[in-house]
Design an enzyme around this catalytic site. Structure first.
Site, PDB file in Angstrom:
ATOM      1  N   THR A  97      95.830 128.971  18.432  1.00  0.00           N
ATOM      2  CA  THR A  97      95.868 129.513  18.783  1.00  0.00           C
ATOM      3  C   THR A  97      95.193 131.406  19.014  1.00  0.00           C
ATOM      4  O   THR A  97      95.379 132.315  19.577  1.00  0.00           O
ATOM      5  CB  THR A  97      97.354 129.989  19.063  1.00  0.00           C
ATOM      6  OG1 THR A  97      98.287 130.249  17.579  1.00  0.00           O
ATOM      7  CG2 THR A  97      98.193 128.865  18.784  1.00  0.00           C
ATOM      8  N   ARG A 144      96.259 121.960  25.069  1.00  0.00           N
ATOM      9  CA  ARG A 144      97.446 121.878  24.245  1.00  0.00           C
ATOM     10  C   ARG A 144      98.188 123.299  24.445  1.00  0.00           C
ATOM     11  O   ARG A 144      98.071 124.485  24.846  1.00  0.00           O
ATOM     12  CB  ARG A 144      97.010 122.511  22.921  1.00  0.00           C
ATOM     13  CG  ARG A 144      98.134 122.765  22.219  1.00  0.00           C
ATOM     14  CD  ARG A 144      97.191 123.350  20.443  1.00  0.00           C
ATOM     15  NE  ARG A 144      98.511 123.091  19.499  1.00  0.00           N
ATOM     16  CZ  ARG A 144      98.156 123.708  18.365  1.00  0.00           C
ATOM     17  NH1 ARG A 144      97.128 124.873  17.955  1.00  0.00           N
ATOM     18  NH2 ARG A 144      99.182 123.812  17.149  1.00  0.00           N
ATOM     19  N   ASP A 277      95.615 119.056   9.271  1.00  0.00           N
ATOM     20  CA  ASP A 277      95.524 120.495   9.517  1.00  0.00           C
ATOM     21  C   ASP A 277      94.959 121.492   9.171  1.00  0.00           C
ATOM     22  O   ASP A 277      95.861 123.160   9.351  1.00  0.00           O
ATOM     23  CB  ASP A 277      97.451 120.454   9.232  1.00  0.00           C
ATOM     24  CG  ASP A 277      97.878 121.820  10.566  1.00  0.00           C
ATOM     25  OD1 ASP A 277      96.801 122.036  11.352  1.00  0.00           O
ATOM     26  OD2 ASP A 277      98.505 122.945   9.322  1.00  0.00           O
ATOM     27  N   ASN A 282      98.535 129.535   8.498  1.00  0.00           N
ATOM     28  CA  ASN A 282      99.536 130.895   8.220  1.00  0.00           C
ATOM     29  C   ASN A 282     101.192 130.540   7.868  1.00  0.00           C
ATOM     30  O   ASN A 282     101.545 130.157   7.651  1.00  0.00           O
ATOM     31  CB  ASN A 282     100.900 130.518   9.870  1.00  0.00           C
ATOM     32  CG  ASN A 282      99.936 131.366  10.566  1.00  0.00           C
ATOM     33  OD1 ASN A 282      99.125 132.485  10.515  1.00  0.00           O
ATOM     34  ND2 ASN A 282      99.711 130.587  11.663  1.00  0.00           N
TER      35      ASN A 282
HETATM   36  O1  LIG Z   1     102.546 126.417  12.318  1.00  0.00           O
HETATM   37  C1  LIG Z   1     101.552 127.154  12.390  1.00  0.00           C
HETATM   38  O2  LIG Z   1     101.267 128.142  12.326  1.00  0.00           O
HETATM   39  C2  LIG Z   1     100.231 126.202  13.691  1.00  0.00           C
HETATM   40  C3  LIG Z   1     100.142 127.368  13.941  1.00  0.00           C
HETATM   41  C4  LIG Z   1      98.538 126.644  14.719  1.00  0.00           C
HETATM   42  C5  LIG Z   1      98.003 127.585  15.873  1.00  0.00           C
HETATM   43  O3  LIG Z   1      97.879 128.973  15.375  1.00  0.00           O
HETATM   44  O4  LIG Z   1      96.951 126.760  16.214  1.00  0.00           O
HETATM   45  O5  LIG Z   1      98.388 124.870  14.744  1.00  0.00           O
HETATM   46  C6  LIG Z   1      99.311 124.675  13.841  1.00  0.00           C
HETATM   47  O6  LIG Z   1      98.906 123.349  14.500  1.00  0.00           O
HETATM   48  C7  LIG Z   1     100.707 125.314  13.245  1.00  0.00           C
END
Ligand SMILES: O=C(O)c1cc(C(=O)O)oc(=O)c1
Length: 324
Positions: A97, A144, A277, A282
């Site tokens: 993200t 996603r 992962d 975070n």
């Molecule tokens: O739980 C999270 O902070 C997290 C964040 C992201 C992302 O920022 O894409 O992706 C993940 O799989 C888990």
């Protein structure tokens, strides 16, 4: 969207814990674990790390203005070094993200992977057919949709429905990330998605609750009622409350998550995936040793057959259906 990709040698290798470009890490940011142990559990030949990310490097692929966190860099080269160290054959790289809908870092990593990585992108409703075709050519096989409020601002479902219509002809699937408490509200929307759907991290169960209780039962029902739904039995380090942590040689880490993941693997052996992962965005409590995370796998997939489905057959069917 995916123009201006530097050539293979256009930038220097990122250093551990560094954030390049005009960025400062979010205060308290935990860097990925440098120097993971070699797993004791030997991964089956052809194993896929089906959930990992790249971050930047920020100096080449700037983080998105709308991001909710600023990470340390985690480059494609560092990801592929981890892949080789742990014994995975391939990766599925999921758009993080912090890059919003700018998929350049993801596409660059796919291009560097020599066919050993597929991708899951984030797109907005205004994405063009030409951009989707470019992503597809690079190895993207899904989009996603994120519903975790601390990570993204909510995108209206009608705009997501439009995206589903656009990606269906490409044979792509939809990856969804949400918290268990939000499943009741999202259940009907998710059930109506016609493509394959992959749920990140088992829909984030609250593992202090009973794995046979109503909350996790709703998730299991969601999978039972929708044979197009798959899930990643990943992220015990994120879900665990009591540990023990995958650090200091611990071979039985995150025992409080095991009953949840084991139920899913045993009830849906043909629709589960696993991923590290890495680089673990975070995390607040600790950063796991990825070698010991791999050693967690036999706790949740307890036979060689379940392990082969989880790590080889299932990801191959979804991401490399044409053969390796
Ligand atoms: O739980 C999270 O902070 C997290 C964040 C992201 C992302 O920022 O894409 O992706 C993940 O799989 C888990």
């Amino acid at each position: 969207m995916i123009q201006d990709i530097p050539g293979p040698d256009a930038y220097a290798p990122a250093r551990h814990g560094e954030t390049t470009g005009d960025f400062e890490k979010t205060p308290g940011w935990l860097d990925w674990y440098d120097g993971p142990t070699t797993p004791t559990f030997q991964l089956p030949a052809g194993a896929v790390d089906a959930h990992c990310h790249v971050f930047g490097p920020g100096g080449q692929f700037p983080f998105a203005p709308e991001r909710k966190y600023t990470p340390c860099d985690a480059s494609a080269a560092q990801l592929f070094a981890l892949r080789d160290h742990l014994g995975f054959a391939r990766n599925v790289i999921v758009q993080a993200t912090c890059h919003g809908a700018d998929n350049r870092a993801l596409v660059d990593a796919l291009n560097r992977s020599e066919g050993r990585a597929r991708g899951v992108a984030t797109v907005r409703r205004d994405v063009t057919d030409a951009q989707l075709a470019e992503l597809d050519a690079a190895g993207v096989r899904g989009v996603r949709f994120n519903f975790v409020k601390r990570l993204v601002d909510r995108v209206p479902t009608d705009s997501l429905e439009e995206i589903v219509e656009r990606i269906t002809p490409l044979g792509w699937h939809v990856v969804i990330y949400f918290e268990a408490e939000d499943l009741p509200d999202l259940y009907d929307f998710f059930s109506a998605i016609p493509t394959d759907v992959v749920v990140d991290h088992m829909g984030r169960p609250d593992v202090t609750k009973d794995p046979d209780g109503p909350e996790f039962d709703l998730f299991l029902r969601f999978m039972r009622e929708n044979p197009n739904v798959w899930t990643k039995v990943s992220c015990p380090e994120r879900l665990s409350v009591t540990g023990p942590r995958a650090l200091d040689g611990e071979q039985h880490a995150y025992t409080d998550v095991v009953p949840f993941a084991r139920r899913v693997v045993e009830q849906f052996p043909d629709r589960v995936l696993w991923g590290t992962d890495w680089p673990h965005p975070n995390l607040k409590d600790h950063m796991p040793d990825d070698g010991l995370l791999v050693d967690y796998i036999p706790q949740i997939a307890t036979t060689p057959e379940l392990q082969r489905k989880l790590l080889v057959d299932n990801p191959q069917r979804l991401y490399w259906p044409e053969g390796a």
